[in-house]
Design a protein around this motif. Sequence first.
Motif, PDB file in Angstrom:
ATOM      1  N   SER A 148     -58.775  20.069 -12.284  1.00 36.58           N
ATOM      2  CA  SER A 148     -57.741  20.967 -11.944  1.00 36.58           C
ATOM      3  C   SER A 148     -57.887  21.601 -10.741  1.00 36.58           C
ATOM      4  O   SER A 148     -56.979  22.048 -10.254  1.00 36.58           O
ATOM      5  N   LEU A 149     -59.046  21.766 -10.238  1.00 32.80           N
ATOM      6  CA  LEU A 149     -59.427  22.556  -8.914  1.00 32.80           C
ATOM      7  C   LEU A 149     -59.024  21.716  -7.821  1.00 32.80           C
ATOM      8  O   LEU A 149     -58.848  21.958  -6.690  1.00 32.80           O
ATOM      9  N   LEU A 150     -59.114  20.481  -7.899  1.00 31.11           N
ATOM     10  CA  LEU A 150     -58.597  19.393  -6.966  1.00 31.11           C
ATOM     11  C   LEU A 150     -57.362  19.725  -5.892  1.00 31.11           C
ATOM     12  O   LEU A 150     -57.470  19.570  -4.836  1.00 31.11           O
ATOM     13  N   PRO A 151     -56.183  20.285  -6.806  1.00 30.97           N
ATOM     14  CA  PRO A 151     -55.080  20.323  -5.815  1.00 30.97           C
ATOM     15  C   PRO A 151     -55.292  21.606  -4.979  1.00 30.97           C
ATOM     16  O   PRO A 151     -54.566  21.648  -4.190  1.00 30.97           O
ATOM     17  N   ALA A 152     -56.247  22.363  -5.233  1.00 28.09           N
ATOM     18  CA  ALA A 152     -56.713  23.478  -4.164  1.00 28.09           C
ATOM     19  C   ALA A 152     -56.808  22.853  -2.542  1.00 28.09           C
ATOM     20  O   ALA A 152     -56.450  23.523  -1.996  1.00 28.09           O
ATOM     21  N   VAL A 153     -57.568  21.773  -2.666  1.00 26.48           N
ATOM     22  CA  VAL A 153     -57.613  20.987  -1.339  1.00 26.48           C
ATOM     23  C   VAL A 153     -56.306  20.668  -0.974  1.00 26.48           C
ATOM     24  O   VAL A 153     -56.083  20.994   0.390  1.00 26.48           O
ATOM     25  N   GLY A 154     -55.187  20.261  -1.551  1.00 27.30           N
ATOM     26  CA  GLY A 154     -53.853  20.132  -1.161  1.00 27.30           C
ATOM     27  C   GLY A 154     -53.147  21.314  -0.734  1.00 27.30           C
ATOM     28  O   GLY A 154     -52.375  21.422   0.407  1.00 27.30           O
ATOM     29  N   ILE A 155     -53.256  22.413  -1.440  1.00 27.57           N
ATOM     30  CA  ILE A 155     -52.785  23.894  -1.306  1.00 27.57           C
ATOM     31  C   ILE A 155     -53.225  24.162  -0.004  1.00 27.57           C
ATOM     32  O   ILE A 155     -52.385  24.816   1.037  1.00 27.57           O
ATOM     33  N   VAL A 156     -54.614  24.136   0.408  1.00 26.64           N
ATOM     34  CA  VAL A 156     -55.201  24.619   1.508  1.00 26.64           C
ATOM     35  C   VAL A 156     -54.681  23.886   2.540  1.00 26.64           C
ATOM     36  O   VAL A 156     -54.403  24.330   3.832  1.00 26.64           O
ATOM     37  N   GLY A 157     -54.739  22.535   2.596  1.00 26.94           N
ATOM     38  CA  GLY A 157     -54.253  21.466   3.627  1.00 26.94           C
ATOM     39  C   GLY A 157     -53.018  21.914   3.956  1.00 26.94           C
ATOM     40  O   GLY A 157     -52.358  21.849   5.270  1.00 26.94           O
ATOM     41  N   GLY A 158     -51.802  21.985   2.876  1.00 28.15           N
ATOM     42  CA  GLY A 158     -50.547  22.506   3.161  1.00 28.15           C
ATOM     43  C   GLY A 158     -50.290  23.769   4.007  1.00 28.15           C
ATOM     44  O   GLY A 158     -49.408  23.859   4.926  1.00 28.15           O
ATOM     45  N   LEU A 159     -50.965  24.812   3.595  1.00 29.09           N
ATOM     46  CA  LEU A 159     -51.179  25.915   4.119  1.00 29.09           C
ATOM     47  C   LEU A 159     -51.472  25.589   5.655  1.00 29.09           C
ATOM     48  O   LEU A 159     -51.050  26.386   6.422  1.00 29.09           O
ATOM     49  N   ALA A 160     -52.564  25.072   5.771  1.00 33.88           N
ATOM     50  CA  ALA A 160     -53.037  24.959   7.102  1.00 33.88           C
ATOM     51  C   ALA A 160     -52.212  24.199   8.124  1.00 33.88           C
ATOM     52  O   ALA A 160     -51.982  24.693   9.128  1.00 33.88           O
ATOM     53  N   GLY A 161     -51.468  23.132   7.498  1.00 28.32           N
ATOM     54  CA  GLY A 161     -50.489  22.630   8.259  1.00 28.32           C
ATOM     55  C   GLY A 161     -49.366  23.659   8.598  1.00 28.32           C
ATOM     56  O   GLY A 161     -48.634  23.261   9.864  1.00 28.32           O
ATOM     57  N   LEU A 162     -49.015  24.326   7.657  1.00 34.20           N
ATOM     58  CA  LEU A 162     -47.709  25.335   8.005  1.00 34.20           C
ATOM     59  C   LEU A 162     -48.252  26.111   9.130  1.00 34.20           C
ATOM     60  O   LEU A 162     -47.627  26.638  10.179  1.00 34.20           O
ATOM     61  N   MET A 163     -49.458  26.913   9.148  1.00 35.51           N
ATOM     62  CA  MET A 163     -49.944  27.805  10.087  1.00 35.51           C
ATOM     63  C   MET A 163     -50.050  27.120  11.255  1.00 35.51           C
ATOM     64  O   MET A 163     -49.842  27.777  12.460  1.00 35.51           O
ATOM     65  N   LEU A 172     -62.435  30.708   4.690  1.00 35.41           N
ATOM     66  CA  LEU A 172     -63.304  32.083   4.933  1.00 35.41           C
ATOM     67  C   LEU A 172     -62.391  33.200   4.596  1.00 35.41           C
ATOM     68  O   LEU A 172     -63.293  33.915   3.881  1.00 35.41           O
ATOM     69  N   ALA A 173     -61.259  33.247   4.789  1.00 36.77           N
ATOM     70  CA  ALA A 173     -60.494  34.445   4.680  1.00 36.77           C
ATOM     71  C   ALA A 173     -60.549  34.716   3.151  1.00 36.77           C
ATOM     72  O   ALA A 173     -60.476  35.728   2.654  1.00 36.77           O
ATOM     73  N   THR A 174     -60.124  33.665   2.450  1.00 36.53           N
ATOM     74  CA  THR A 174     -60.146  33.587   0.952  1.00 36.53           C
ATOM     75  C   THR A 174     -61.343  34.078   0.445  1.00 36.53           C
ATOM     76  O   THR A 174     -61.664  35.024  -0.487  1.00 36.53           O
ATOM     77  N   ALA A 175     -62.402  33.523   1.053  1.00 41.01           N
ATOM     78  CA  ALA A 175     -63.827  34.096   0.324  1.00 41.01           C
ATOM     79  C   ALA A 175     -64.180  35.493   0.657  1.00 41.01           C
ATOM     80  O   ALA A 175     -64.797  36.111  -0.044  1.00 41.01           O
ATOM     81  N   MET A 176     -63.859  36.025   1.909  1.00 47.22           N
ATOM     82  CA  MET A 176     -64.057  37.550   2.413  1.00 47.22           C
ATOM     83  C   MET A 176     -63.324  38.291   1.401  1.00 47.22           C
ATOM     84  O   MET A 176     -63.703  39.398   1.087  1.00 47.22           O
ATOM     85  N   LEU A 177     -61.801  37.914   1.048  1.00 45.76           N
ATOM     86  CA  LEU A 177     -61.040  38.656   0.302  1.00 45.76           C
ATOM     87  C   LEU A 177     -61.655  38.821  -1.172  1.00 45.76           C
ATOM     88  O   LEU A 177     -61.773  39.809  -1.802  1.00 45.76           O
ATOM     89  N   LEU A 178     -62.276  37.614  -1.770  1.00 46.74           N
ATOM     90  CA  LEU A 178     -62.781  37.838  -3.003  1.00 46.74           C
ATOM     91  C   LEU A 178     -64.223  38.248  -3.070  1.00 46.74           C
ATOM     92  O   LEU A 178     -64.455  39.007  -3.849  1.00 46.74           O
ATOM     93  N   ARG A 179     -64.843  38.288  -2.029  1.00 45.96           N
ATOM     94  CA  ARG A 179     -66.127  39.217  -1.907  1.00 45.96           C
ATOM     95  C   ARG A 179     -66.175  40.417  -1.789  1.00 45.96           C
ATOM     96  O   ARG A 179     -66.826  41.176  -2.209  1.00 45.96           O
ATOM     97  N   SER A 180     -65.084  40.944  -1.140  1.00 44.08           N
ATOM     98  CA  SER A 180     -64.777  42.204  -0.602  1.00 44.08           C
ATOM     99  C   SER A 180     -64.527  43.075  -2.083  1.00 44.08           C
ATOM    100  O   SER A 180     -64.753  44.342  -1.976  1.00 44.08           O
ATOM    101  N   GLY A 181     -63.929  42.491  -3.092  1.00 47.40           N
ATOM    102  CA  GLY A 181     -63.759  43.190  -4.212  1.00 47.40           C
ATOM    103  C   GLY A 181     -62.630  44.005  -4.279  1.00 47.40           C
ATOM    104  O   GLY A 181     -62.597  45.083  -5.016  1.00 47.40           O
ATOM    105  N   ILE A 182     -61.626  43.877  -3.427  1.00 52.20           N
ATOM    106  CA  ILE A 182     -60.305  44.614  -3.622  1.00 52.20           C
ATOM    107  C   ILE A 182     -59.541  43.874  -4.716  1.00 52.20           C
ATOM    108  O   ILE A 182     -58.209  43.588  -4.528  1.00 52.20           O
ATOM    109  N   TYR A 183     -59.954  43.715  -5.813  1.00 53.31           N
ATOM    110  CA  TYR A 183     -59.284  43.258  -6.871  1.00 53.31           C
ATOM    111  C   TYR A 183     -57.910  43.800  -7.094  1.00 53.31           C
ATOM    112  O   TYR A 183     -56.910  43.310  -7.577  1.00 53.31           O
ATOM    113  N   GLY A 184     -57.985  45.189  -7.285  1.00 50.90           N
ATOM    114  CA  GLY A 184     -56.748  45.900  -7.480  1.00 50.90           C
ATOM    115  C   GLY A 184     -55.534  45.552  -6.472  1.00 50.90           C
ATOM    116  O   GLY A 184     -54.480  45.504  -7.009  1.00 50.90           O
TER     117      GLY A 184
END
Length: 185
Positions: free
Chosen positions: A113-128, A151-163
């Motif tokens: 189920s994580l495989l569609p994340a590749v498509g989501i990132v690719g679609g967002l990258a194409g849009l950007m 990288l931005a997603t990884a930094m967001l998750l690593r920063s701990g700004i869950y709220g």
Amino acid sequence: MSDNDAIAERTQRRFSGLAGLLTLIGPGIVVAGSVIGSGEVINTPVQAANFGFALLWAVILSCFIKFFLQLEIGRYCLVYRRPTIEALSDCPGPRLRGVSWLPLAYMAAYTISLLPAVGIVGGLAGLMQAVAPIGGDALTGARIWAVLIVLATAMLLRSGIYGQLERLVALLVGGFCVSVFIALA
């Protein structure tokens, strides 16, 4: 008083009252937001256009079953103080090295189920790339955008700004629910 009893008492005090109970919704709303994936957003309108309200019963039935299934698994885990995978391993059936087939099947399905994340990132990258082009050609620019998004997603998750992420997901899920009811009306 044992350590477990002390923890249970502190937890009960912390989550008492309406405000305390609302704090428990936080992780649940993130889970609810995560199950609304690209498949639902893309496939649901297409199927609605093809079949109209003829299949609405299937959506309602699946939401009903999913709610009670998750509720009962959650209760079991809380009562027996076990993680979900450990609780699923109690199910009868064939075992592999002492682990029931169900957690193994769950982990395999979750990985797939994580495989569609590749498509989501690719679609967002194409849009950007279409909105703010970078790089020499469109393909290179989309690849650069994909790396930047990951990288931005990884930094967001690593920063701990869950709220803040929780509030954003709550708004998105709320907006999705409102738009479904408006479309239904």
